[in-house]
Design a protein around this motif. Sequence first.
Motif, PDB file in Angstrom:
ATOM      1  N   ASN A   8       0.813  -1.216   0.000  1.00 44.46           N
ATOM      2  CA  ASN A   8       0.000   0.000   0.000  1.00 44.46           C
ATOM      3  C   ASN A   8       0.847   1.267   0.000  1.00 44.46           C
ATOM      4  O   ASN A   8       0.711   2.140   0.852  1.00 44.46           O
ATOM      5  CB  ASN A   8      -0.965   0.017   1.186  1.00 44.46           C
ATOM      6  N   LEU A   9       1.701   1.382  -0.994  1.00 45.52           N
ATOM      7  CA  LEU A   9       2.475   2.604  -1.233  1.00 45.52           C
ATOM      8  C   LEU A   9       1.896   3.289  -2.467  1.00 45.52           C
ATOM      9  O   LEU A   9       1.635   2.642  -3.479  1.00 45.52           O
ATOM     10  CB  LEU A   9       3.949   2.268  -1.459  1.00 45.52           C
ATOM     11  N   ARG A  10       1.706   4.615  -2.374  1.00 45.97           N
ATOM     12  CA  ARG A  10       1.189   5.394  -3.491  1.00 45.97           C
ATOM     13  C   ARG A  10       2.251   6.407  -3.910  1.00 45.97           C
ATOM     14  O   ARG A  10       2.643   7.263  -3.122  1.00 45.97           O
ATOM     15  CB  ARG A  10      -0.105   6.127  -3.099  1.00 45.97           C
ATOM     16  N   ILE A  11       2.719   6.298  -5.168  1.00 42.97           N
ATOM     17  CA  ILE A  11       3.751   7.179  -5.709  1.00 42.97           C
ATOM     18  C   ILE A  11       3.134   7.952  -6.864  1.00 42.97           C
ATOM     19  O   ILE A  11       2.809   7.370  -7.905  1.00 42.97           O
ATOM     20  CB  ILE A  11       4.967   6.366  -6.196  1.00 42.97           C
ATOM     21  N   THR A  12       2.935   9.254  -6.697  1.00 44.23           N
ATOM     22  CA  THR A  12       2.192  10.031  -7.682  1.00 44.23           C
ATOM     23  C   THR A  12       2.849  11.387  -7.926  1.00 44.23           C
ATOM     24  O   THR A  12       3.390  12.006  -7.007  1.00 44.23           O
ATOM     25  CB  THR A  12       0.741  10.272  -7.208  1.00 44.23           C
ATOM     26  N   GLY A  13       2.785  11.844  -9.160  1.00 41.23           N
ATOM     27  CA  GLY A  13       3.125  13.213  -9.485  1.00 41.23           C
ATOM     28  C   GLY A  13       4.573  13.601  -9.299  1.00 41.23           C
ATOM     29  O   GLY A  13       4.879  14.777  -9.079  1.00 41.23           O
ATOM     30  N   ASN A  14       5.494  12.651  -9.413  1.00 39.72           N
ATOM     31  CA  ASN A  14       6.917  12.941  -9.225  1.00 39.72           C
ATOM     32  C   ASN A  14       7.631  13.058 -10.569  1.00 39.72           C
ATOM     33  O   ASN A  14       7.182  12.512 -11.582  1.00 39.72           O
ATOM     34  CB  ASN A  14       7.571  11.830  -8.403  1.00 39.72           C
ATOM     35  N   VAL A  15       8.765  13.753 -10.560  1.00 36.83           N
ATOM     36  CA  VAL A  15       9.647  13.850 -11.720  1.00 36.83           C
ATOM     37  C   VAL A  15      10.988  13.230 -11.336  1.00 36.83           C
ATOM     38  O   VAL A  15      11.605  13.631 -10.349  1.00 36.83           O
ATOM     39  CB  VAL A  15       9.840  15.312 -12.163  1.00 36.83           C
ATOM     40  N   ILE A  16      11.420  12.244 -12.112  1.00 38.84           N
ATOM     41  CA  ILE A  16      12.669  11.528 -11.841  1.00 38.84           C
ATOM     42  C   ILE A  16      13.507  11.575 -13.107  1.00 38.84           C
ATOM     43  O   ILE A  16      13.094  11.060 -14.156  1.00 38.84           O
ATOM     44  CB  ILE A  16      12.392  10.074 -11.419  1.00 38.84           C
ATOM     45  N   VAL A  17      14.678  12.192 -13.023  1.00 35.09           N
ATOM     46  CA  VAL A  17      15.523  12.367 -14.205  1.00 35.09           C
ATOM     47  C   VAL A  17      16.973  12.051 -13.869  1.00 35.09           C
ATOM     48  O   VAL A  17      17.396  12.093 -12.720  1.00 35.09           O
ATOM     49  CB  VAL A  17      15.426  13.800 -14.767  1.00 35.09           C
ATOM     50  N   ASP A  18      17.733  11.724 -14.896  1.00 33.63           N
ATOM     51  CA  ASP A  18      19.193  11.642 -14.829  1.00 33.63           C
ATOM     52  C   ASP A  18      19.675  10.711 -13.718  1.00 33.63           C
ATOM     53  O   ASP A  18      20.485  11.085 -12.871  1.00 33.63           O
ATOM     54  CB  ASP A  18      19.790  13.048 -14.651  1.00 33.63           C
ATOM     55  N   GLN A  19      19.186   9.480 -13.771  1.00 31.37           N
ATOM     56  CA  GLN A  19      19.607   8.459 -12.822  1.00 31.37           C
ATOM     57  C   GLN A  19      20.699   7.587 -13.439  1.00 31.37           C
ATOM     58  O   GLN A  19      20.713   7.335 -14.642  1.00 31.37           O
ATOM     59  CB  GLN A  19      18.423   7.583 -12.420  1.00 31.37           C
TER      60      GLN A  19
END
Length: 690
Positions: A416-427
């Motif tokens: 029950n983890l909710r991951i929303t609306g994030n920006v992930i770049v340059d990993q």
Amino acid sequence: MSRSITGAAAGRPRRRAAVAVATLTAVAAGLGVLGGGTAAALPRAGSAGTTGHGAAPAVTRAGLDPALVAGRGADVPFVEQEAEHAVTDGTVIGPGRDAYTLPAEASGRSAVTLKPGQYVEFTLPAAANAINVRYSIPDAPAGGGLTSPLDVTVDGKNHRTMTLTSQYAWLYNLYPFSNDPTADLTHPDWWVTECGCVPNATTPTPVFAKPFRPNHFYDEQRLLLGRSYRAGDTVRLTVPAGAATTTVDLLDSQLVAPPKVDLVAANVLAFGADPTGRRDSADAVDRAIAFARRAHLKVYVPPGTYQVSRHIVVDHVTIEGAGSWYTVFKGHQVDLAAPAADGSVHTGVGFYGKDASAGGSSDVHLSGFAIEGDVRERVDTDQVNGIGGALSDSTIDGLYLQHTKVGMWFDGPMSNLRITGNVIVDQIADGINFHTGVTDSLVSNNFLRNTGDDALAMWSEKTEDARDTFDHNTVQTPVLANGIALYGGTDNTVSGNLIADPIREGSALQVGSRFGSEAFTGHVWITDNTTVRAGTYELNWNIGLGAIWFYALEKNIDADIQVTGDDFLDSTYNAIMLVSDFPVKDLYSITGVHFKDIRVDGTGTSVLSARSKGGATFENVDARNVGAVGINNCGSFNFPATGSEFTVTDLGGNDGGGTTGPWLAPWELPNTITCADRPAVVAPPAPTGW
């Protein structure tokens, strides 16, 4: 903590190989070979030698007219504009799809290279007070990166200078890569395609061009403009005299809301945090968290840059920033005096739940801040991720993550983890990975670009991931591996996503029995996704993949898999592929896969490539602009007189085709052998409305 192993299983690194290597000069000049298809169904507003002002803005999503991908991917607050469609006196490079070239790693497979004195100019399509520039500048000759200025003006005024860097770009050599462009082969005992051999088993050892396999060229930088500008205003990026040659891929522009203020919270400033970033604030944040838990308050982090160079452990706490443009946690990668129990040799900035073996964490809510790491090399055992550990009954929303190893890596069991609306770049590695027993969790409305491995992954190693959903996310330019990958699991869903421009050794969507994963059981739903310029070249095998590919390497794939409502646009090779590795081709099969209501617009080769025993059903699969025979059916390569070991079942409504006629021709059913190992590629036209 549990080991965080990105992409490849511990002690069993995935094999890496490649097509002929580009020299540093060729890469710097963007000399890629056209690998099929055009960059976008849009005219260019400017090209080499063009001058002008105020050209009509060409807005794109995944390098295409937004109408072609409507309803797919994340609803983001910014507008994307490709440099190759802007006004410029620089040089448009690409389109091209060959690995180890600047065009191949660019969004839309094309970009603009600027020498000192040259510019590219974008017309704002909507009001904006902030921009983000995706760019590439050369590496330092001995590696390690360099910095270089880029001038920014709006309507010829408000001059600002961005300091670009290549310190987080430019990797070389064989997996897990090197920062040294002069290094010899790091694994001379591995098979490589450059010689078609194991180098240390030959006499003499082949000499490879250096730098060997350069990749991961691009980085991004954000800039607040200090005031709002109107639609129609022009943003000009100019490379000043004496600066490095700069390749600009795209500009994102947006209207950022004012900073959020929370007066009824535990403010980290009251506990000694330093918003200037001169002093380390980790202990102050810990004190604020401890107080907030006792007082049943949230933790508030006001605008500022906070230096944090270790993990912040979170449990039963809410931490809110003023917004990801304003509140930034920034940290150095720190060498550990001795390896940690989990194998880490470094630590760095990150927010971590407790390890699952210690019960994990729960009721954690993180929002409204940025995490900017300092990870410049890939060490698979390192826990130097933006978010990590085990987090149950928790939410992560509105974060900006850059320059960590993995944006978010979770080691279950957890739920029950909710991951929303994030920006992930340059990993350096993955974007988000659900590793081992993550259940009933959601990843939705996130934007991911330039990951160094799978952008989104469910990896059911030892314990199944179950009832998880990846929904309406946008993935662009994963440099290595896949946009979205499922490795085992039960009753998981991938829906409504937009995946564009995977670069090498993977594709847009993968369902794989590999990396020690548990078997697929129950159902898998892959519905209403769109892939763009996928179906890459598998450098280990020297064959083209599918935009979606199923890979039976360690077990049968025999769950009920429903692929419904998906669009495969401008696939470099195949739209669909089902494959077993040759050494196990008679051991494992792929069955129970059902394709329905699919649209295929453009393939370099086939709609379907079958290189496994088993079978699949097809219903209402419409195709056009197919470059080769519709079905390339090799089965498991035993070529029995009774036909292919892979059975194609026609449930009706399968229409269209390409240069060789209907894609699902009657003579190909149910298991006619139509095997061409490397069919000629016919570059399709750019996608258009259906």
